[in-house]
Design a protein around this motif. Structure first.
Motif, PDB file in Angstrom:
ATOM      1  N   LYS A  33       0.834  -1.196   0.000  1.00  0.00           N
ATOM      2  CA  LYS A  33       0.000   0.000   0.000  1.00  0.00           C
ATOM      3  C   LYS A  33       0.873   1.253   0.000  1.00  0.00           C
ATOM      4  CE  LYS A  33      -3.955   2.022   2.381  1.00  0.00           C
ATOM      5  NZ  LYS A  33      -4.879   1.896   3.504  1.00  0.00           N
ATOM      6  N   ARG A  36       2.371   1.766  -3.427  1.00  0.00           N
ATOM      7  CA  ARG A  36       1.352   2.218  -4.371  1.00  0.00           C
ATOM      8  C   ARG A  36       1.025   3.695  -4.151  1.00  0.00           C
ATOM      9  NH1 ARG A  36      -2.332  -1.644  -3.781  1.00  0.00           N
ATOM     10  NH2 ARG A  36      -3.314  -0.632  -2.033  1.00  0.00           N
ATOM     11  N   GLU A  40       1.568   6.834  -6.808  1.00  0.00           N
ATOM     12  CA  GLU A  40       0.478   7.738  -7.175  1.00  0.00           C
ATOM     13  C   GLU A  40       0.831   9.184  -6.859  1.00  0.00           C
ATOM     14  OE1 GLU A  40      -3.078   6.418  -5.268  1.00  0.00           O
ATOM     15  OE2 GLU A  40      -3.201   4.577  -6.435  1.00  0.00           O
TER      16      GLU A  40
END
Length: 84
Positions: A33, A36, A40
């Motif tokens: 997580k 990621r 982003e």
């Protein structure tokens, strides 16, 4: 028969991707997580080029407004001097 032969001769790229996928599953969910979210944030962040372009556009706008008012006020002063 053909299907068995096709799977035996895998491309090295496919094998590499499979190895990466196995390693990716070994990571914890929080690590996945975090990576990621980092990717982003990097994608959505403004670059230096974008910031420079925005600043240049604001600067051009301000200079044009300043020039407009400068020319407008100087011509009115010149007309006042000519009347006397």
């Amino acid at each position: 028969m053909g299907r068995k032969d096709a799977t035996a001769a895998r491309l090295p790229v496919d094998q590499y991707r499979k190895q990466i996928g196995k390693q990716d599953y070994k990571k914890t969910k929080s690590a996945l997580k975090a990576s990621r979210l980092k990717a982003e944030a990097k994608k959505s962040a403004l670059g230096i080029r974008d910031i420079v372009l925005i600043l240049m556009a604001v600067l051009v706008f301000l200079v044009s407004v300043y020039a407009f008012f400068y020319l407008k006020l100087t011509t009115e002063m010149d007309l006042d001097l000519d009347v006397e």
